[in-house]
Design a protein around this motif. Structure first.
Motif, mmCIF file in Angstrom:
data_model
loop_
_atom_site.group_PDB
_atom_site.id
_atom_site.type_symbol
_atom_site.label_atom_id
_atom_site.label_comp_id
_atom_site.label_asym_id
_atom_site.label_seq_id
_atom_site.Cartn_x
_atom_site.Cartn_y
_atom_site.Cartn_z
ATOM 1 N N TRP A 1 -43.564 68.021 69.377
ATOM 2 C CA TRP A 1 -44.060 66.685 69.696
ATOM 3 C C TRP A 1 -45.346 66.442 68.935
ATOM 4 N N GLN A 2 -45.692 65.199 68.797
ATOM 5 C CA GLN A 2 -46.955 64.824 68.181
ATOM 6 C C GLN A 2 -47.443 63.534 68.823
ATOM 7 N N GLY A 3 -48.723 63.227 68.679
ATOM 8 C CA GLY A 3 -49.233 61.973 69.227
ATOM 9 C C GLY A 3 -50.351 62.209 70.217
ATOM 10 N N GLU A 4 -51.378 61.371 70.144
ATOM 11 C CA GLU A 4 -52.559 61.551 70.974
ATOM 12 C C GLU A 4 -52.347 61.109 72.415
ATOM 13 N N GLN A 5 -51.249 60.397 72.696
ATOM 14 C CA GLN A 5 -51.045 59.951 74.069
ATOM 15 C C GLN A 5 -50.601 61.098 74.971
ATOM 16 N N ILE A 6 -50.342 62.272 74.400
ATOM 17 C CA ILE A 6 -50.041 63.453 75.183
ATOM 18 C C ILE A 6 -51.356 64.172 75.455
ATOM 19 N N GLY A 7 -51.740 64.264 76.715
ATOM 20 C CA GLY A 7 -53.024 64.861 77.069
ATOM 21 C C GLY A 7 -53.020 66.367 76.921
ATOM 22 N N ASP A 8 -54.211 66.950 76.808
ATOM 23 C CA ASP A 8 -54.343 68.399 76.642
ATOM 24 C C ASP A 8 -53.685 69.176 77.778
ATOM 25 N N LYS A 9 -53.711 68.615 78.980
ATOM 26 C CA LYS A 9 -53.157 69.331 80.130
ATOM 27 C C LYS A 9 -51.639 69.452 80.067
ATOM 28 N N ASN A 10 -50.996 68.720 79.152
ATOM 29 C CA ASN A 10 -49.540 68.749 79.048
ATOM 30 C C ASN A 10 -49.045 69.642 77.912
ATOM 31 N N TRP A 11 -49.965 70.257 77.153
ATOM 32 C CA TRP A 11 -49.540 71.142 76.070
ATOM 33 C C TRP A 11 -49.344 72.561 76.593
ATOM 34 N N LEU A 12 -48.382 73.270 75.984
ATOM 35 C CA LEU A 12 -48.103 74.662 76.345
ATOM 36 C C LEU A 12 -47.975 75.483 75.068
ATOM 37 N N ASP A 13 -48.630 76.652 75.037
ATOM 38 C CA ASP A 13 -48.581 77.524 73.869
ATOM 39 C C ASP A 13 -47.228 78.231 73.805
ATOM 40 N N ARG A 14 -46.479 77.995 72.718
ATOM 41 C CA ARG A 14 -45.136 78.573 72.624
ATOM 42 C C ARG A 14 -45.178 80.101 72.539
ATOM 43 N N LYS A 15 -46.123 80.643 71.771
ATOM 44 C CA LYS A 15 -46.183 82.096 71.624
ATOM 45 C C LYS A 15 -46.457 82.765 72.959
ATOM 46 N N GLY A 16 -47.363 82.177 73.725
ATOM 47 C CA GLY A 16 -47.657 82.736 75.035
ATOM 48 C C GLY A 16 -46.469 82.627 75.971
ATOM 49 N N PHE A 17 -45.796 81.480 75.947
ATOM 50 C CA PHE A 17 -44.653 81.283 76.838
ATOM 51 C C PHE A 17 -43.460 82.141 76.426
ATOM 52 N N GLU A 18 -43.365 82.505 75.160
ATOM 53 C CA GLU A 18 -42.230 83.295 74.688
ATOM 54 C C GLU A 18 -42.110 84.611 75.455
ATOM 55 N N LEU A 19 -43.236 85.180 75.836
ATOM 56 C CA LEU A 19 -43.203 86.416 76.629
ATOM 57 C C LEU A 19 -42.575 86.163 78.001
ATOM 58 N N ILE A 20 -42.902 85.012 78.601
ATOM 59 C CA ILE A 20 -42.298 84.651 79.884
ATOM 60 C C ILE A 20 -40.804 84.393 79.709
ATOM 61 N N ARG A 21 -40.460 83.666 78.652
ATOM 62 C CA ARG A 21 -39.044 83.332 78.420
ATOM 63 C C ARG A 21 -38.191 84.591 78.266
ATOM 64 N N LEU A 22 -38.669 85.542 77.480
ATOM 65 C CA LEU A 22 -37.907 86.779 77.262
ATOM 66 C C LEU A 22 -37.798 87.605 78.538
ATOM 67 N N GLU A 23 -38.888 87.642 79.306
ATOM 68 C CA GLU A 23 -38.921 88.459 80.522
ATOM 69 C C GLU A 23 -38.140 87.819 81.666
ATOM 70 N N ARG A 24 -38.229 86.498 81.798
ATOM 71 C CA ARG A 24 -37.701 85.836 82.998
ATOM 72 C C ARG A 24 -36.386 85.090 82.792
ATOM 73 N N PHE A 25 -36.166 84.531 81.601
ATOM 74 C CA PHE A 25 -35.015 83.647 81.405
ATOM 75 C C PHE A 25 -33.794 84.343 80.820
ATOM 76 N N GLY A 26 -34.002 85.228 79.871
ATOM 77 C CA GLY A 26 -32.847 85.761 79.157
ATOM 78 C C GLY A 26 -32.178 84.638 78.390
ATOM 79 N N LEU A 27 -30.908 84.426 78.632
ATOM 80 C CA LEU A 27 -30.167 83.333 77.996
ATOM 81 C C LEU A 27 -30.009 82.134 78.925
#
Length: 231
Positions: free
Chosen positions: A120-146
């Motif tokens: 996504w891009q655009g300033e109308q998305i506030g900082d509180k709505n952004w999520l770091d993909r690299k950080g979340f990738e650890l959660i995704r691999l550990e918790r979600f699987g496929l």
């Protein structure tokens, strides 16, 4: 004054002066807007393009609800009041407010919509709505699987990535990946429900209701952030 400040002043001026282009027709005739696929468009062409996109979204929304009404009537009627309120929301912030008001009826703590910046891009998305993909990738691999959903508890490290300090403590969550399509393997964000009770969400719960809810939220998300989506 930096470029962002100037841009915000222009936006505010045009919002307060709706007849500006009517008084400057020569500017309207010559104004062109860059477009990712079509090179450049006039302001009128851009408005028509946006209207066509909105129509596509509304058609997809109608088709989704027709299928849902035919296949699972109980879920359809449970989601109808929420759908009506989401349809009236004009932007991301209003949409999240609607979701939170709805969630409180089910004793939930909070609903969050977190987006990955690379989608996504655009300033109308506030900082509180952004999520770091690299950080979340650890959660995704550990918790979600496929899977598309994770229901259960999180570690303190995982909570620190997804929640602000004033949003804690969190007992359990329902975390839903957004934007997963056959031709798009990376999520573009997550829809996150949290509860104080550690047993409110748990592994093995039926996700049929969540699946339909995510489909509806995705449709509105693209409407709220249509100019911001990266192709």
């Amino acid at each position: 004054m930096n470029e962002n400040d100037i841009e915000q002043q222009v936006v505010k001026f045009l919002q307060k002066t709706p007849h500006f282009f009517a008084q400057h027709l020569d500017l309207l005739d010559n104004l062109v807007i860059p477009h990712a696929q079509k090179g450049s468009l006039s302001l009128v062409e851009m408005q028509l393009e946006r209207q066509r996109e909105q129509i596509k979204i509304l058609q997809a929304e109608l088709s989704l609800f027709q299928q849902l009404a035919h296949q699972e009537q109980d879920i359809f009627f449970a989601l109808m009041p929420l759908q009506k309120k989401l349809a009236s929301a004009e932007n991301l912030e209003q949409g999240v407010d609607v979701l939170n008001q709805w969630a409180k009826k089910f004793d939930l703590q909070q609903v969050k919509l977190l987006l990955f910046r690379d989608k996504w891009q655009g300033e109308q998305i506030g900082d509180k709505n952004w999520l770091d993909r690299k950080g979340f990738e650890l959660i995704r691999l550990e918790r979600f699987g496929l899977r598309r959903f994770y229901l259960g508890e999180l570690s303190n490290r995982e909570k620190s990535l997804l929640f602000l300090l004033d949003e804690l403590p969190v007992g359990s969550v329902a975390c839903c990946l957004l934007g997963i399509k056959p031709n798009q393997h990376q999520a573009n964000g997550i829809l996150l429900f949290s509860a104080r009770d550690t047993q409110h969400f748990y592994n093995g719960q039926d996700t049929a209701f969540l699946s339909h809810l995510v489909d509806i939220v995705e449709l509105h998300l693209h409407r709220w952030l249509l100019p911001c989506e990266k192709q």
